[in-house]
Scaffold this active site. Structure first.
Site, PDB file in Angstrom:
ATOM      1  N   TYR A 146       0.869  -1.180   0.000  1.00 14.17           N
ATOM      2  CA  TYR A 146       0.000   0.000   0.000  1.00 14.17           C
ATOM      3  C   TYR A 146       0.898   1.219   0.000  1.00 14.17           C
ATOM      4  O   TYR A 146       1.809   1.336   0.821  1.00 14.17           O
ATOM      5  CB  TYR A 146      -0.887  -0.015   1.249  1.00 14.17           C
ATOM      6  N   ASP A 241       9.541   2.725  -0.890  1.00 14.92           N
ATOM      7  CA  ASP A 241       8.577   3.434  -0.069  1.00 14.92           C
ATOM      8  C   ASP A 241       8.917   3.128   1.389  1.00 14.92           C
ATOM      9  O   ASP A 241       8.543   2.085   1.926  1.00 14.92           O
ATOM     10  CB  ASP A 241       7.150   2.980  -0.423  1.00 14.92           C
ATOM     11  N   LYS A 269       5.658   9.440   8.387  1.00 15.91           N
ATOM     12  CA  LYS A 269       5.553   8.967   9.777  1.00 15.91           C
ATOM     13  C   LYS A 269       6.628   9.576  10.696  1.00 15.91           C
ATOM     14  O   LYS A 269       6.463  10.681  11.161  1.00 15.91           O
ATOM     15  CB  LYS A 269       5.616   7.439   9.829  1.00 15.91           C
TER      16      LYS A 269
HETATM   17  N1  HOZ Z   1      -3.887   2.479   6.574  1.00 20.28           N
HETATM   18  C1  HOZ Z   1      -3.110   3.116   7.573  1.00 20.28           C
HETATM   19  C2  HOZ Z   1      -1.995   2.277   8.077  1.00 20.28           C
HETATM   20  N2  HOZ Z   1      -1.354   1.474   7.125  1.00 20.28           N
HETATM   21  C3  HOZ Z   1      -3.984   3.517   8.701  1.00 20.28           C
HETATM   22  C4  HOZ Z   1      -4.074   4.952   8.803  1.00 20.28           C
HETATM   23  C5  HOZ Z   1      -4.973   5.415   9.952  1.00 20.28           C
HETATM   24  O1  HOZ Z   1      -6.075   4.934  10.083  1.00 20.28           O
HETATM   25  O2  HOZ Z   1      -4.539   6.273  10.709  1.00 20.28           O
END
Ligand code: HOZ
Length: 438
Positions: A146, A241, A269
């Site tokens: 992702y 990534d 992050k």
């Molecule tokens: N899909 C995000 C982690 N891989 C989650 C993001 C969130 O809900 O803060």
């Protein structure tokens, strides 16, 4: 013991009136684990508290952003000091260059870096840049990876997309996704086949060098080296990534850990210290194509926001200054946690396997090995849901999906980890009725 959740319930009902699903990001709705999501009001160190006063030992840590734990004092101090001077200018500030220096020191192949406000912007921009640089159309990504929610990357994507079982997002035009080739991860042969089929047409290969979005799935020995060799041979850009892995699996991310240098790197992050930041960077020759130097356009009012830069600087400096101490402790404590719970599952006769790279890990309700989406998707998600709910009732907050990695922070203690293992022992032995037993 079921938790009291009246206040969270009241807050959610109100949120659902005003926000789709009551959430700003889908996984937070806890749909896949069939559980009421608590509304979090406070975090400190390894712990968070919800609106009803329930306390949790947190293994999400803002999805890996908070490597030093919640409300880390130096980061908070840096944010407060920056805030008193103004929150946003839409103009250059000294802190952008300071964070750029820290990033380029940690990732020496990054000669220039552009800050944006999210990982999605970083990967979307990196792909645009790769296409601009190579003058090619196709992008290779991997099933279960992702890279945020840009149209071209929402193809066989992991994270919330697989958590909710969405085949591919509505609204993504075929005209856009037709140039995205999604291949199985950890399979060099199919990669070679794609390069033969689309000779001289592939702009870039984008990969999470340790996948975090189908759960934690590391690359097989040699796979990243193969990616590098093939992309170099084909004059295709390799994009790591490292939004999750950067400053997480090692100070210099997966690039440092595995000794493989990509062309472009995306970050997020941790470099935002818990505030919204993304970045993409690489050699000056490629980055000089970005406007205003070159013809590849990308912009943002809040890009390089001074509060986010201050938080990122504070966090990255602490990691740099105590590098060996922090990363080796994260590694040993994570090993104790992951092995402890895996052993408890074995004792309870529950088929479970774990993947871990440093302080990033997943327990799969699957006998293993989990090496790609084909294997990850065979996990018993019903058993995962049962485990998740019972752990949450024991005060342990895990990612609310089988297909998201968990994270340990430097604020977690040996006692925290022991408490988590003890809770898991009880849950796996007693609360997993109905789970398939090996
Ligand atoms: N899909 C995000 C982690 N891989 C989650 C993001 C969130 O809900 O803060």
């Amino acid at each position: 013991m079921p938790r009291k959740l009246e206040e969270s319930r009241r807050l959610r009902e109100r949120a659902e009136q005003l926000i789709p699903g009551g959430v700003s990001s889908p996984v937070r709705a806890f749909k896949a684990v069939e559980c009421e999501a608590p509304f979090i009001v406070r975090g400190q160190g390894s712990r968070t508290w919800d609106a009803d006063g329930n306390e949790y030992l947190d293994y999400v840590g803002s999805w890996g952003s908070l490597i030093l734990g919640h409300a880390e004092p130096n980061t908070i101090e840096a944010i407060l000091s920056a805030a008193v001077n103004g929150t946003s200018f839409g103009a250059s500030t000294p802190s952008e260059t300071e964070l750029a220096e820290l990033v380029t020191q940690a990732f020496p192949h990054i000669q220039k870096v552009r800050f944006v406000s999210s990982g999605t912007e970083a990967t979307m921009s990196a792909i645009r840049l790769a296409r601009a640089y190579t003058k090619r159309k196709y992008v290779i990504k991997f099933e279960g990876c992702y890279h945020g929610h840009a149209d071209a990357l929402l193809v066989k994507a992991g994270s919330g997309v697989v958590t909710l079982g969405i085949p591919g997002s509505a609204g993504v035009l075929e005209e856009v996704s037709q140039f995205t080739i999604a291949l199985p991860f950890n399979d060099t042969e199919v990669l070679e086949q794609a390069f033969s089929k689309y000779r001289h047409q592939i702009a870039c290969v984008i990969v999470e060098p340790v996948v975090g979005n189908m759960g934690c799935v590391p690359a097989n020995g040699g796979y990243l080296a193969n990616l590098r060799t093939i992309t170099q041979r084909e004059k295709t850009l390799l994009i790591f990534d490292e939004v999750m892995t950067g400053f997480r699996v090692a100070f210099g991310g997966a690039k440092e850990l595995y000794g493989i240098t990509p062309d472009l790197t995306t970050l997020g992050k941790i470099i935002g210290g818990g505030l919204p930041v993304g970045a993409y960077g690489g050699p000056a020759e490629i980055m000089n194509m970005v406007a205003p130097l070159g013809p590849m356009y990308q912009a943002g009012t809040l890009s390089g926001n001074p509060l986010a830069m201050a938080a990122g600087i504070a966090m990255v400096k602490q990691l740099r200054d105590k590098k060996s101490e922090i990363y080796s402790r994260l590694d040993s404590l994570s090993a104790k946690l992951v092995d402890g719970i895996t052993a408890a599952a074995k004792e309870a006769g529950i088929p479970l396997s774990a993947n871990r790279v440093g302080s990033m890990f997943t327990w799969f309700f699957h006998p293993g090995p989990v090496i790609d989406w084909a294997s990850a998707s065979k996990s018993d998600t019903t058993a995962f849901g049962r485990f998740f709910r019972a752990m949450l009732d024991s005060g342990i907050y895990l990612p609310p999906s089988q297909y998201e990695a968990a994270f340990l922070s430097a604020a977690h203690t040996d006692e925290d980890v022991q408490k988590t293992i003890d809770a898991a022992k009880g849950v796996l032995a007693n609360a997993m009725a109905g789970a398939s037993r090996g």
